[in-house]
Design a protein around this motif. Structure first.
Motif, PDB file in Angstrom:
ATOM      1  N   HIS A  46     -49.667  23.982  40.446  1.00  0.00           N
ATOM      2  CA  HIS A  46     -50.752  23.254  39.912  1.00  0.00           C
ATOM      3  C   HIS A  46     -51.232  24.143  38.635  1.00  0.00           C
ATOM      4  O   HIS A  46     -51.271  23.858  37.400  1.00  0.00           O
ATOM      5  N   LEU A  47     -51.643  25.304  39.015  1.00  0.00           N
ATOM      6  CA  LEU A  47     -52.363  26.269  38.083  1.00  0.00           C
ATOM      7  C   LEU A  47     -51.174  26.593  36.995  1.00  0.00           C
ATOM      8  O   LEU A  47     -51.606  26.706  35.829  1.00  0.00           O
ATOM      9  N   LEU A  48     -49.837  27.098  37.220  1.00  0.00           N
ATOM     10  CA  LEU A  48     -49.052  27.599  36.400  1.00  0.00           C
ATOM     11  C   LEU A  48     -48.403  26.326  35.420  1.00  0.00           C
ATOM     12  O   LEU A  48     -48.547  26.446  34.326  1.00  0.00           O
ATOM     13  N   ILE A  49     -48.177  25.244  36.038  1.00  0.00           N
ATOM     14  CA  ILE A  49     -47.770  24.067  35.295  1.00  0.00           C
ATOM     15  C   ILE A  49     -48.727  23.523  34.183  1.00  0.00           C
ATOM     16  O   ILE A  49     -48.629  23.229  33.166  1.00  0.00           O
ATOM     17  N   GLY A  50     -50.036  23.342  35.063  1.00  0.00           N
ATOM     18  CA  GLY A  50     -51.061  22.611  34.484  1.00  0.00           C
ATOM     19  C   GLY A  50     -51.595  23.567  33.255  1.00  0.00           C
ATOM     20  O   GLY A  50     -51.928  22.727  32.180  1.00  0.00           O
ATOM     21  N   SER A  51     -51.657  24.802  33.318  1.00  0.00           N
ATOM     22  CA  SER A  51     -52.107  25.532  32.127  1.00  0.00           C
ATOM     23  C   SER A  51     -51.163  25.634  31.010  1.00  0.00           C
ATOM     24  O   SER A  51     -51.421  25.626  30.008  1.00  0.00           O
ATOM     25  N   HIS A  60     -50.482  14.976  31.350  1.00  0.00           N
ATOM     26  CA  HIS A  60     -51.517  15.074  32.310  1.00  0.00           C
ATOM     27  C   HIS A  60     -50.426  15.744  33.551  1.00  0.00           C
ATOM     28  O   HIS A  60     -49.712  15.443  33.813  1.00  0.00           O
ATOM     29  N   CYS A  61     -51.487  16.495  34.185  1.00  0.00           N
ATOM     30  CA  CYS A  61     -50.671  17.294  35.246  1.00  0.00           C
ATOM     31  C   CYS A  61     -51.610  17.031  36.642  1.00  0.00           C
ATOM     32  O   CYS A  61     -53.010  17.218  36.730  1.00  0.00           O
ATOM     33  N   ALA A  62     -51.256  16.164  37.420  1.00  0.00           N
ATOM     34  CA  ALA A  62     -52.097  15.660  38.286  1.00  0.00           C
ATOM     35  C   ALA A  62     -51.720  16.169  39.970  1.00  0.00           C
ATOM     36  O   ALA A  62     -50.614  16.302  40.182  1.00  0.00           O
ATOM     37  N   MET A  63     -52.771  16.499  40.502  1.00  0.00           N
ATOM     38  CA  MET A  63     -52.676  17.052  42.070  1.00  0.00           C
ATOM     39  C   MET A  63     -53.188  15.948  42.979  1.00  0.00           C
ATOM     40  O   MET A  63     -54.165  15.614  42.785  1.00  0.00           O
ATOM     41  N   GLU A  64     -52.212  15.595  43.997  1.00  0.00           N
ATOM     42  CA  GLU A  64     -52.733  14.950  45.107  1.00  0.00           C
ATOM     43  C   GLU A  64     -53.239  13.494  44.647  1.00  0.00           C
ATOM     44  O   GLU A  64     -54.123  13.029  45.033  1.00  0.00           O
ATOM     45  N   THR A  65     -52.547  13.045  43.490  1.00  0.00           N
ATOM     46  CA  THR A  65     -52.913  11.669  42.842  1.00  0.00           C
ATOM     47  C   THR A  65     -52.123  10.487  43.513  1.00  0.00           C
ATOM     48  O   THR A  65     -50.935  10.626  43.380  1.00  0.00           O
ATOM     49  N   LEU A  66     -52.752   9.321  43.930  1.00  0.00           N
ATOM     50  CA  LEU A  66     -51.923   8.236  44.289  1.00  0.00           C
ATOM     51  C   LEU A  66     -51.403   7.477  43.041  1.00  0.00           C
ATOM     52  O   LEU A  66     -52.182   7.176  42.205  1.00  0.00           O
ATOM     53  N   PHE A  67     -50.078   7.278  43.062  1.00  0.00           N
ATOM     54  CA  PHE A  67     -49.374   6.353  42.378  1.00  0.00           C
ATOM     55  C   PHE A  67     -48.950   4.940  42.661  1.00  0.00           C
ATOM     56  O   PHE A  67     -48.429   5.101  43.781  1.00  0.00           O
ATOM     57  N   ALA A  68     -49.359   4.106  42.056  1.00  0.00           N
ATOM     58  CA  ALA A  68     -49.145   2.692  42.439  1.00  0.00           C
ATOM     59  C   ALA A  68     -47.726   2.466  41.515  1.00  0.00           C
ATOM     60  O   ALA A  68     -47.649   1.981  40.297  1.00  0.00           O
ATOM     61  N   LEU A  69     -46.620   2.922  41.949  1.00  0.00           N
ATOM     62  CA  LEU A  69     -45.239   2.997  41.261  1.00  0.00           C
ATOM     63  C   LEU A  69     -44.627   1.488  41.029  1.00  0.00           C
ATOM     64  O   LEU A  69     -44.614   0.881  41.929  1.00  0.00           O
ATOM     65  N   PRO A  70     -44.403   1.286  39.769  1.00  0.00           N
ATOM     66  CA  PRO A  70     -43.779  -0.060  39.596  1.00  0.00           C
ATOM     67  C   PRO A  70     -42.625  -0.243  40.136  1.00  0.00           C
ATOM     68  O   PRO A  70     -41.682   0.632  40.319  1.00  0.00           O
ATOM     69  N   GLY A  71     -42.135  -1.655  40.573  1.00  0.00           N
ATOM     70  CA  GLY A  71     -40.761  -1.891  41.309  1.00  0.00           C
ATOM     71  C   GLY A  71     -40.522  -1.360  42.741  1.00  0.00           C
ATOM     72  O   GLY A  71     -39.548  -1.882  43.470  1.00  0.00           O
ATOM     73  N   ILE A  72     -41.462  -0.663  43.152  1.00  0.00           N
ATOM     74  CA  ILE A  72     -41.416  -0.532  44.831  1.00  0.00           C
ATOM     75  C   ILE A  72     -42.951  -0.742  45.399  1.00  0.00           C
ATOM     76  O   ILE A  72     -43.879  -1.119  44.554  1.00  0.00           O
ATOM     77  N   ALA A  73     -42.951  -1.349  46.486  1.00  0.00           N
ATOM     78  CA  ALA A  73     -44.266  -1.759  47.435  1.00  0.00           C
ATOM     79  C   ALA A  73     -44.912  -0.727  47.749  1.00  0.00           C
ATOM     80  O   ALA A  73     -46.446  -0.930  47.826  1.00  0.00           O
ATOM     81  N   ASN A  74     -44.397   0.514  48.007  1.00  0.00           N
ATOM     82  CA  ASN A  74     -45.143   1.740  48.556  1.00  0.00           C
ATOM     83  C   ASN A  74     -45.964   2.444  47.301  1.00  0.00           C
ATOM     84  O   ASN A  74     -45.695   2.337  45.990  1.00  0.00           O
ATOM     85  N   LYS A  75     -46.814   2.910  47.808  1.00  0.00           N
ATOM     86  CA  LYS A  75     -47.823   3.900  46.718  1.00  0.00           C
ATOM     87  C   LYS A  75     -47.678   5.228  47.250  1.00  0.00           C
ATOM     88  O   LYS A  75     -47.770   5.479  48.503  1.00  0.00           O
ATOM     89  N   ARG A  76     -47.089   6.346  46.479  1.00  0.00           N
ATOM     90  CA  ARG A  76     -46.904   7.491  46.877  1.00  0.00           C
ATOM     91  C   ARG A  76     -47.778   8.756  46.191  1.00  0.00           C
ATOM     92  O   ARG A  76     -48.679   8.334  44.964  1.00  0.00           O
ATOM     93  N   ARG A  77     -48.233   9.512  46.859  1.00  0.00           N
ATOM     94  CA  ARG A  77     -48.855  10.709  46.604  1.00  0.00           C
ATOM     95  C   ARG A  77     -48.348  12.213  46.386  1.00  0.00           C
ATOM     96  O   ARG A  77     -48.432  12.811  47.388  1.00  0.00           O
ATOM     97  N   PRO A  78     -47.443  12.259  45.389  1.00  0.00           N
ATOM     98  CA  PRO A  78     -47.027  13.671  45.258  1.00  0.00           C
ATOM     99  C   PRO A  78     -48.004  14.664  45.383  1.00  0.00           C
ATOM    100  O   PRO A  78     -49.141  14.457  44.788  1.00  0.00           O
ATOM    101  N   ASP A  79     -47.367  16.002  45.863  1.00  0.00           N
ATOM    102  CA  ASP A  79     -48.498  16.960  45.808  1.00  0.00           C
ATOM    103  C   ASP A  79     -48.867  17.294  44.262  1.00  0.00           C
ATOM    104  O   ASP A  79     -50.204  17.774  44.082  1.00  0.00           O
ATOM    105  N   LEU A  80     -47.894  17.164  43.408  1.00  0.00           N
ATOM    106  CA  LEU A  80     -47.978  17.448  41.995  1.00  0.00           C
ATOM    107  C   LEU A  80     -47.319  16.624  41.164  1.00  0.00           C
ATOM    108  O   LEU A  80     -46.301  16.217  41.477  1.00  0.00           O
ATOM    109  N   ALA A  81     -47.571  16.116  40.010  1.00  0.00           N
ATOM    110  CA  ALA A  81     -46.943  15.251  39.175  1.00  0.00           C
ATOM    111  C   ALA A  81     -47.162  15.370  37.705  1.00  0.00           C
ATOM    112  O   ALA A  81     -48.528  15.927  37.537  1.00  0.00           O
ATOM    113  N   PHE A  82     -46.281  15.475  36.882  1.00  0.00           N
ATOM    114  CA  PHE A  82     -46.560  15.653  35.367  1.00  0.00           C
ATOM    115  C   PHE A  82     -46.322  14.089  34.916  1.00  0.00           C
ATOM    116  O   PHE A  82     -45.162  13.601  35.003  1.00  0.00           O
TER     117      PHE A  82
END
Length: 187
Positions: A46-51, A60-82
């Motif tokens: 997160h530090l390296l990519i985020g900076s 945006h570089c998000a850490m442990e953020t919940l995503f309500a992804l379209p097209g799927i019923a599940n909500k996922r929380r990747p450790d890190l996302a761009f």
């Protein structure tokens, strides 16, 4: 490893549990303990990519953020996302919804000893079904990074390699020795 916290036979879940969770098959799934090595690896990434993302004004570089992804019923929380500014503009306000309603370009998962292969395979499927372009699975124990561009296209990088992500992070290079350093004392 994930633990199923609350069952639901209806489309409406009760109040979310305390702590980090995902929603899988209509149930809250709470993340159990993860290793210090995995947590430190995720923080370092997160530090390296985020900076880099901030310095180059890319998104945006998000850490442990919940995503309500379209097209799927599940909500996922990747450790890190761009998420690029083209998908979520720089000055667009974030909502208080239960899950950010945007598809990240990159989702990153850092493995812990308790993670099950079937869990990761399901997450990969969810990410690609929703439109995530790349998924990086970081394996601290084997010192490898698996870079997926689809369920069937994966490139395995070792600590001897350099990660380059020109497509979404132009100019970003990361020698994996930064992610998997050599330690003075054996594990």
């Amino acid at each position: 490893m994930l633990k199923y916290e609350q069952n639901s036979d209806t489309a409406v879940l009760g109040p979310p549990p305390i702590g980090l969770y995902e929603v899988v098959d209509g149930r809250y799934v709470v993340e159990e303990t993860v290793s210090t090595q995995s947590e430190m690896g995720g923080s370092l990434l997160h530090l390296l990519i985020g900076s880099f993302v901030m310095a180059n004004d890319l998104g945006h570089c998000a850490m442990e953020t919940l995503f309500a992804l379209p097209g799927i019923a599940n909500k996922r929380r990747p450790d890190l996302a761009f998420v690029s500014y083209s998908r979520w503009p720089k000055r667009r306000r974030f909502s208080d919804d239960d899950g950010w309603q945007v598809v990240p370009e990159i989702a990153i998962e850092v493995m812990s000893p308790g993670n099950l292969v079937v869990e990761i395979e399901r997450k990969l499927s969810d990410y690609f079904t929703a439109g995530v372009s790349e998924v990086w699975i970081v394996h601290p124990e084997s010192e490898t990074l698996h870079l997926y561009t689809s369920l069937s296209d994966v490139r395995i990088l070792t600590r001897a390699d350099t990660l380059i992500c020109e497509r979404f992070l132009p100019g970003f290079t990361l020698p994996l020795t930064r992610v998997f350093p050599e330690y003075d004392d054996p594990a």
